[in-house]
Design a protein around this motif. Structure first.
Motif, short mmCIF file in Angstrom:
data_model
loop_
_atom_site.label_atom_id
_atom_site.label_comp_id
_atom_site.label_asym_id
_atom_site.label_seq_id
_atom_site.Cartn_x
_atom_site.Cartn_y
_atom_site.Cartn_z
N ASP A 1 8.45 -37.35 -30.85
CA ASP A 1 9.07 -36.85 -29.64
C ASP A 1 8.90 -37.84 -28.49
O ASP A 1 7.93 -38.60 -28.46
CB ASP A 1 8.39 -35.52 -29.27
CG ASP A 1 9.31 -34.58 -28.52
OD1 ASP A 1 10.35 -35.03 -28.02
OD2 ASP A 1 8.96 -33.39 -28.44
N ASP A 2 9.83 -37.79 -27.55
CA ASP A 2 9.80 -38.67 -26.37
C ASP A 2 9.66 -40.13 -26.79
O ASP A 2 8.92 -40.90 -26.17
CB ASP A 2 8.65 -38.27 -25.43
CG ASP A 2 8.84 -36.86 -24.87
OD1 ASP A 2 9.80 -36.19 -25.27
OD2 ASP A 2 8.02 -36.44 -24.05
N ASP B 1 13.70 -40.41 -25.91
CA ASP B 1 13.33 -39.68 -24.70
C ASP B 1 14.50 -39.57 -23.73
O ASP B 1 15.30 -40.51 -23.57
CB ASP B 1 12.16 -40.35 -24.00
CG ASP B 1 11.60 -39.47 -22.90
OD1 ASP B 1 11.13 -38.36 -23.23
OD2 ASP B 1 11.67 -39.86 -21.72
N GLU C 1 17.79 -36.74 -26.82
CA GLU C 1 17.41 -35.60 -25.99
C GLU C 1 18.11 -35.72 -24.64
O GLU C 1 18.42 -36.82 -24.21
CB GLU C 1 15.92 -35.63 -25.65
CG GLU C 1 14.96 -35.76 -26.78
CD GLU C 1 13.52 -35.59 -26.27
OE1 GLU C 1 13.13 -36.23 -25.28
OE2 GLU C 1 12.82 -34.77 -26.88
MG MG Z 1 11.09 -34.81 -25.95
#
Ligand code: MG
Ligand code: C2E
Ligand code: MG
Ligand code: MG
Length: 283
Positions: free
Chosen positions: A180-181, A203, A237
């Protein structure tokens, strides 16, 4: 006055610190109570295949329905539980709740994948893989691969050998992992080969200004190329507009999430959103 005296200043500082510690403990107690009172909820944000526009899954995002303060985002409370036993208890709750919802959707004929967010402390607990397996075994109807775990790139980098061992053990029971990110870890990219995650989530800070910022565009293009070279899936995202969506498709991005597709919503609202999206996306 306190300003003139070192001793007094120390005393003042200490009192403040003490007060802070006390209110931290109070907040923690309130959070534990909230878990007992069932005040937490998972919202779900759809994730779509950007070329076919098909729904592929949803990310579970925690909310606290506080009786006085209303619906609270994770940034308003998760920091407080880091390193406490509540971090583990809330992690357990998220896993169990997401699995229940996943089973409901599968039984209703919605073959979704659900992604859950896991804190560094929860991931690094030594019985993580074992606990996850035990929880999944309670849902024998669920197909392999329908649960994904999202771990912050920065958390995965804390202990690569241990995290990759955990990931390997989870993969054996059909759980996939996403970083994630991705891109915020400020690290050498060479570690990617050693982390058996199958998805990179770029991200949102790189996506937001993609259309206007050549630097962000270069980073996104680079991450997409990197993902392809390492045979990883890629999720953008923060896809906030149809224009961004189109641009990302043109750049070769496979999956997307963002307000331009759907905001996080209660599980009960997902079927209606899906019907709307399938008949008229982006409207
Ligand atoms: Mg994220
Ligand atoms: P994340 O996993 O990177 O989730 C994406 C965040 O961006 C979510 O915020 C989501 O609501 C928001 N978002 C999605 N699309 C857009 C968009 O188009 N524009 C903008 N501006 N924002 C968008 P949220 O729900 O406040 O969650 C924040 C972070 O809290 C998450 O970031 C995740 O790291 C953490 N988190 C959420 N739920 C959980 C949980 O159950 N457990 C743990 N440990 N962490 C969680
Ligand atoms: Mg996430
Ligand atoms: Mg984030």
């Amino acid at each position: 006055t306190a300003k003139q005296s070192g001793k007094n200043r120390y005393f003042l500082y200490d009192a403040e610190n003490d007060q802070r510690t006390r209110s931290h403990h109070e907040f923690l107690r309130r959070l534990a109570l909230a878990l007992g009172r069932n005040e937490f909820e998972l919202y779900y944000q759809p994730k779509v295949d950007m070329r076919s526009l098909q729904l592929v899954g949803a990310e579970a995002l925690i909310r606290w329905r506080h009786p006085e303060r209303g619906l609270l985002a994770p940034a308003e409370f998760l920091y407080a539980i880091e390193g406490t036993t509540l971090e583990i208890e809330l992690g357990d709750w998220v896993v169990a709740t997401a699995l229940l919802q996943l089973e409901r959707w599968h039984q209703a004929g919605l073959p979704m994948q659900v992604s859950i967010n896991i804190s560094a402390g929860y991931l690094q607990a030594k019985d993580f893989a074992w606990k996850l397996k035990r929880k999944i075994l309670r849902h024998p109807g669920l197909p392999q691969g329908c649960l994904q775990v999202e771990v912050l790139e920065t958390a995965a980098l804390e202990d690569i050998p241990r995290v990759s061992d955990t990931i390997e053990r989870c993969r054996k029971i059909g759980i996939s992992f996403a970083l994630d990110d991705f891109g915020t870890g400020y690290s050498s990219l060479s570690y990617l080969g050693r982390l058996p995650v199958d998805t990179l989530k770029i991200d949102q800070s790189f996506i937001r200004d993609l259309l206007g910022d050549p630097g962000d565009r270069a980073i996104v293009q680079g991450v997409i190329a990197l993902a392809k070279a390492f045979d990883r899936k890629i999720v953008a995202e923060g896809v906030e507009s149809e224009e961004l969506f189109r641009e990302l498709v043109a750049m070769g991005c496979e999956y997307g999430q963002g307000y331009g597709i759907a905001r996080p919503m209660p599980a009960s609202e997902l079927p209606a959103w899906l019907e709307q999206w399938n008949s008229a996306p982006f409207s």
